[in-house]
Write an enzyme that holds these catalytic residues in place. Sequence first.
Site, PDB file in Angstrom:
ATOM      1  CB  SER A   1      -7.342 -23.025  75.589  1.00 31.29           C
ATOM      2  OG  SER A   1      -7.515 -23.908  76.680  1.00 31.29           O
TER       3      SER A   1
ATOM      4  CG  HIS B   1     -10.305 -26.193  75.486  1.00 30.32           C
ATOM      5  ND1 HIS B   1      -9.054 -26.095  76.057  1.00 30.32           N
ATOM      6  CD2 HIS B   1     -10.774 -27.431  75.827  1.00 30.32           C
ATOM      7  CE1 HIS B   1      -8.800 -27.205  76.733  1.00 30.32           C
ATOM      8  NE2 HIS B   1      -9.815 -28.023  76.602  1.00 30.32           N
ATOM      9  CB  SER B   2      -9.230 -29.104  72.659  1.00 31.93           C
ATOM     10  OG  SER B   2      -8.686 -30.364  72.374  1.00 31.93           O
ATOM     11  CG  MET B   3     -11.696 -29.494  66.723  1.00 29.39           C
ATOM     12  SD  MET B   3     -13.154 -30.514  66.352  1.00 29.39           S
ATOM     13  CE  MET B   3     -14.469 -29.314  66.665  1.00 29.39           C
TER      14      MET B   3
END
Length: 249
Positions: free
Chosen positions: A121, A93-95
């Site tokens: 994500s 997710h993200s990073m």
Amino acid sequence: MPTSSPSPYLTRHTRPGRPARRLVCFPHAGGAASFYRPWAQYTDPSVELLAVQYPGRENRFREPLIPTMDPLVSAVTDELSALPPLPTVFFGHSMGAAVAYETLLRLEHAGASQVTRLCVSGRSPDGSAGPAVRTDDDVVETVRSLGGTHADVLGDPEMRELLLPVIRNDYHLIDGYRRRPDAPALRADVHALTGDRDPRVTPEEAAEWSALTSGSFALTVLEGDHFYLVPGVERVARIAMEPARTLPV
């Protein structure tokens, strides 16, 4: 509490007697392995659920933070390569999406084929076009604007002092990261997920991951902001282990 870890970099949230599959989850900036602990109740009993634990947080609190992508990915790749091979899905997710992608690139380059699917994500392939985060106030404002898991506790001075170095480090890492435009296409399938009100990535930008794989691609847009997966944890955890759907983009 999670069971014992195979390495400092990997926290086990489930330990099946005879695992048939493995799900490896990569946290967001400022996040930790415990973010994925609730997923254990939604994964199949045959799934070994692991979460990557970056240095400098939770049980690794006293270890130096890693401020750039390459050494972090090298360490994670080494630890995952040492595991017994199982059909594996990565979820980031993200990073964490960028860390998972770079880790998979290295594994595939080394000839590994056990990772059959990458779930990315809350991030486009090249990240947000927004300004880099620099000051402590920038960090706090960014976390609050995204609805991050630390947004409320950053109002407490002691917690702020504890958490800010970790979040600041991770923002520095992801601000300095650039995906190689000449990187080979992944062989694994890719499934992109995003919230319909995420200020950092639109569904159209999330769909750009389709160009980075020679496998199948799926896109799922769920209700919510950047952290849509917190209230939607059950659905997202189950999606992560479903067969990918090939969608036109």
